[in-house]
Design a protein around this motif. Structure first.
Motif, PDB file in Angstrom:
ATOM      1  N   ALA A   1       0.872  -1.185   0.000  1.00  0.00           N
ATOM      2  CA  ALA A   1       0.000   0.000   0.000  1.00  0.00           C
ATOM      3  C   ALA A   1       0.899   1.222   0.000  1.00  0.00           C
ATOM      4  CB  ALA A   1      -0.913   0.006   1.227  1.00  0.00           C
ATOM      5  N   THR A   2       0.365   2.361  -0.392  1.00  0.00           N
ATOM      6  CA  THR A   2       1.158   3.586  -0.329  1.00  0.00           C
ATOM      7  C   THR A   2       1.115   4.135   1.093  1.00  0.00           C
ATOM      8  OG1 THR A   2      -0.771   4.866  -1.040  1.00  0.00           O
ATOM      9  CG2 THR A   2       0.806   4.195  -2.740  1.00  0.00           C
ATOM     10  N   ALA A   3       2.138   4.864   1.453  1.00  0.00           N
ATOM     11  CA  ALA A   3       2.216   5.446   2.794  1.00  0.00           C
ATOM     12  C   ALA A   3       1.175   6.553   2.956  1.00  0.00           C
ATOM     13  CB  ALA A   3       3.620   6.010   3.027  1.00  0.00           C
ATOM     14  N   ASN A   4       0.872   6.877   4.208  1.00  0.00           N
ATOM     15  CA  ASN A   4      -0.021   7.997   4.483  1.00  0.00           C
ATOM     16  C   ASN A   4       0.552   9.279   3.909  1.00  0.00           C
ATOM     17  OD1 ASN A   4      -0.325   6.140   7.205  1.00  0.00           O
ATOM     18  ND2 ASN A   4      -2.254   7.011   6.515  1.00  0.00           N
ATOM     19  N   LYS A   5      -0.305  10.084   3.308  1.00  0.00           N
ATOM     20  CA  LYS A   5       0.150  11.381   2.796  1.00  0.00           C
ATOM     21  C   LYS A   5       0.130  12.439   3.896  1.00  0.00           C
ATOM     22  CE  LYS A   5      -0.917  11.004  -2.141  1.00  0.00           C
ATOM     23  NZ  LYS A   5      -1.153   9.562  -2.198  1.00  0.00           N
ATOM     24  N   ILE A   6      -0.809  12.287   4.826  1.00  0.00           N
ATOM     25  CA  ILE A   6      -0.918  13.239   5.935  1.00  0.00           C
ATOM     26  C   ILE A   6      -0.953  12.467   7.245  1.00  0.00           C
ATOM     27  CG2 ILE A   6      -2.119  15.002   4.573  1.00  0.00           C
ATOM     28  CD1 ILE A   6      -4.748  14.011   5.837  1.00  0.00           C
ATOM     29  N   ILE A   7      -0.779  13.196   8.323  1.00  0.00           N
ATOM     30  CA  ILE A   7      -0.750  12.572   9.647  1.00  0.00           C
ATOM     31  C   ILE A   7      -2.126  12.020  10.013  1.00  0.00           C
ATOM     32  CG2 ILE A   7      -1.344  14.612  11.025  1.00  0.00           C
ATOM     33  CD1 ILE A   7       1.094  13.793  12.817  1.00  0.00           C
ATOM     34  N   ILE A   8      -2.136  10.870  10.691  1.00  0.00           N
ATOM     35  CA  ILE A   8      -3.393  10.289  11.173  1.00  0.00           C
ATOM     36  C   ILE A   8      -3.837  11.099  12.387  1.00  0.00           C
ATOM     37  CG2 ILE A   8      -4.483   8.245  12.184  1.00  0.00           C
ATOM     38  CD1 ILE A   8      -2.328   6.569  10.660  1.00  0.00           C
ATOM     39  N   PRO A   9      -5.068  11.617  12.402  1.00  0.00           N
ATOM     40  CA  PRO A   9      -5.527  12.411  13.549  1.00  0.00           C
ATOM     41  C   PRO A   9      -5.441  11.623  14.852  1.00  0.00           C
ATOM     42  CG  PRO A   9      -7.061  12.593  11.700  1.00  0.00           C
ATOM     43  CD  PRO A   9      -6.088  11.513  11.344  1.00  0.00           C
ATOM     44  N   ALA A  10      -5.128  12.312  15.934  1.00  0.00           N
ATOM     45  CA  ALA A  10      -4.952  11.655  17.233  1.00  0.00           C
ATOM     46  C   ALA A  10      -6.174  10.831  17.633  1.00  0.00           C
ATOM     47  CB  ALA A  10      -4.632  12.698  18.300  1.00  0.00           C
ATOM     48  N   LEU A  11      -7.365  11.360  17.369  1.00  0.00           N
ATOM     49  CA  LEU A  11      -8.591  10.661  17.778  1.00  0.00           C
ATOM     50  C   LEU A  11      -8.817   9.372  16.991  1.00  0.00           C
ATOM     51  CD1 LEU A  11     -11.077  13.641  18.284  1.00  0.00           C
ATOM     52  CD2 LEU A  11      -9.982  12.235  20.052  1.00  0.00           C
ATOM     53  N   ALA A  12      -8.252   9.306  15.789  1.00  0.00           N
ATOM     54  CA  ALA A  12      -8.422   8.117  14.948  1.00  0.00           C
ATOM     55  C   ALA A  12      -7.252   7.145  15.079  1.00  0.00           C
ATOM     56  CB  ALA A  12      -8.580   8.536  13.486  1.00  0.00           C
ATOM     57  N   ALA A  13      -6.176   7.581  15.744  1.00  0.00           N
ATOM     58  CA  ALA A  13      -4.953   6.769  15.831  1.00  0.00           C
ATOM     59  C   ALA A  13      -5.113   5.634  16.827  1.00  0.00           C
ATOM     60  CB  ALA A  13      -3.776   7.654  16.228  1.00  0.00           C
ATOM     61  N   VAL A  14      -4.556   4.468  16.478  1.00  0.00           N
ATOM     62  CA  VAL A  14      -4.587   3.317  17.379  1.00  0.00           C
ATOM     63  C   VAL A  14      -3.207   3.141  18.000  1.00  0.00           C
ATOM     64  CG1 VAL A  14      -6.408   2.136  16.103  1.00  0.00           C
ATOM     65  CG2 VAL A  14      -4.023   1.682  15.534  1.00  0.00           C
ATOM     66  N   LYS A  15      -3.175   2.536  19.172  1.00  0.00           N
ATOM     67  CA  LYS A  15      -1.904   2.355  19.873  1.00  0.00           C
ATOM     68  C   LYS A  15      -1.114   1.207  19.246  1.00  0.00           C
ATOM     69  CE  LYS A  15       0.061   2.238  24.516  1.00  0.00           C
ATOM     70  NZ  LYS A  15       1.008   1.141  24.358  1.00  0.00           N
ATOM     71  N   PHE A  16       0.180   1.401  19.139  1.00  0.00           N
ATOM     72  CA  PHE A  16       1.079   0.354  18.667  1.00  0.00           C
ATOM     73  C   PHE A  16       1.086  -0.752  19.713  1.00  0.00           C
ATOM     74  CE2 PHE A  16       5.264  -1.589  17.950  1.00  0.00           C
ATOM     75  CZ  PHE A  16       5.291  -1.674  16.561  1.00  0.00           C
ATOM     76  N   PRO A  17       0.907  -2.028  19.310  1.00  0.00           N
ATOM     77  CA  PRO A  17       0.846  -3.104  20.302  1.00  0.00           C
ATOM     78  C   PRO A  17       2.157  -3.277  21.071  1.00  0.00           C
ATOM     79  CG  PRO A  17       0.702  -3.961  18.034  1.00  0.00           C
ATOM     80  CD  PRO A  17       0.733  -2.491  17.936  1.00  0.00           C
ATOM     81  N   ASP A  18       2.046  -3.669  22.329  1.00  0.00           N
ATOM     82  CA  ASP A  18       3.235  -3.886  23.152  1.00  0.00           C
ATOM     83  C   ASP A  18       4.098  -4.983  22.543  1.00  0.00           C
ATOM     84  OD1 ASP A  18       2.402  -1.971  24.937  1.00  0.00           O
ATOM     85  OD2 ASP A  18       1.487  -3.397  26.320  1.00  0.00           O
ATOM     86  N   LEU A  19       5.403  -4.753  22.576  1.00  0.00           N
ATOM     87  CA  LEU A  19       6.338  -5.699  21.978  1.00  0.00           C
ATOM     88  C   LEU A  19       7.600  -5.762  22.827  1.00  0.00           C
ATOM     89  CD1 LEU A  19       7.080  -7.518  19.520  1.00  0.00           C
ATOM     90  CD2 LEU A  19       8.078  -5.468  18.466  1.00  0.00           C
ATOM     91  N   ASP A  20       7.953  -6.972  23.276  1.00  0.00           N
ATOM     92  CA  ASP A  20       9.187  -7.177  24.031  1.00  0.00           C
ATOM     93  C   ASP A  20      10.320  -7.454  23.059  1.00  0.00           C
ATOM     94  OD1 ASP A  20       8.107  -6.941  26.673  1.00  0.00           O
ATOM     95  OD2 ASP A  20       7.213  -8.920  26.423  1.00  0.00           O
ATOM     96  N   VAL A  21      11.384  -6.668  23.170  1.00  0.00           N
ATOM     97  CA  VAL A  21      12.541  -6.826  22.295  1.00  0.00           C
ATOM     98  C   VAL A  21      13.806  -6.860  23.146  1.00  0.00           C
ATOM     99  CG1 VAL A  21      11.418  -5.691  20.340  1.00  0.00           C
ATOM    100  CG2 VAL A  21      12.759  -4.322  21.956  1.00  0.00           C
ATOM    101  N   SER A  22      14.924  -7.196  22.495  1.00  0.00           N
ATOM    102  CA  SER A  22      16.220  -7.228  23.179  1.00  0.00           C
ATOM    103  C   SER A  22      17.261  -6.532  22.326  1.00  0.00           C
ATOM    104  CB  SER A  22      16.672  -8.675  23.420  1.00  0.00           C
ATOM    105  OG  SER A  22      15.757  -9.377  24.220  1.00  0.00           O
TER     106      SER A  22
END
Length: 202
Positions: free
Chosen positions: A20-41
């Motif tokens: 898919a093509t990238a977003n052209k504009i910023i996603i509004p805060a009210l419509a934005a979803v949280k990035f899922p928690d991820l454990d890394v090292s």
């Protein structure tokens, strides 16, 4: 979610990883979803929980060091590293002097054998190298996620493991922009402008 390697290859041949093509504009805060928690090292074995944000527990991070913006680059196969570089290198160069920006390159390792504790330690030791450059404030943080990532991928609707996925997060860990595959000049422009907008507090 459990489709095979050949389906990924066929799709990659069709569009080169640009699902898919990238977003052209910023996603509004009210419509934005949280990035899922991820454990890394990190390669030295130090654990980290992504996203590093101002809500909830922040593992191994000083509260004062929480970034206003983070670019998280996800790669599931080594073949997509060039895609990661096409986004992360210009981003790094543009914001190398910003202490309010973080850049994470996450490599997923799902092989049962490579996730075994002794092999995992050896693998991290082999990969213990840094891309961090000189005296730049912004550091390229190379991290690894071991084990099954099915539910993480499901939350982000990630199907093709041969392409790269890129997420711009705000200080609350919300996804405000996303891109896929190799970066185009227009998409890089939108990434950099959205980052600047978040740094300015929208």
């Amino acid at each position: 979610m459990n489709r095979g390697y050949f389906a990924d290859v066929a799709e990659l041949k069709k569009h080169g990883g640009k699902i898919a093509t990238a977003n052209k504009i910023i996603i509004p805060a009210l419509a934005a979803v949280k990035f899922p928690d991820l454990d890394v090292s990190y390669s030295d074995g130090t654990p980290l929980k992504l996203p590093v944000c101002s809500s909830g527990d922040v593992a191994n991070a000083d509260k004062a060091a929480i970034p206003k913006v983070s670019l998280v680059c996800l790669t599931f196969r080594a073949s997509s590293q060039a895609m990661v570089d096409s986004w992360s290198t210009p981003f790094f160069e543009a914001f190398s002097d910003s202490k309010n920006v973080h850049l994470y390159e996450v490599s997923f390792i799902d092989s049962w054998l490579l996730c075994r504790s002794p092999i995992k330690r050896i693998l991290l030791k082999i990969m213990r190298k840094s891309k961090d450059a000189g005296e730049n404030v912004l550091q390229r943080q190379i991290v690894y996620s071991f084990g099954d990532h099915y539910y993480f991928r499901k939350e982000l609707k990630i199907l093709n493991l041969l392409t790269g996925y890129f997420f711009l997060l705000d200080k609350f860990g919300r996804i405000r922009w996303q891109g896929f595959g190799m970066a185009t000049p227009e998409e890089l422009s939108s990434l950099l402008s959205c980052t600047s907008l978040l740094l300015e507090g929208e």
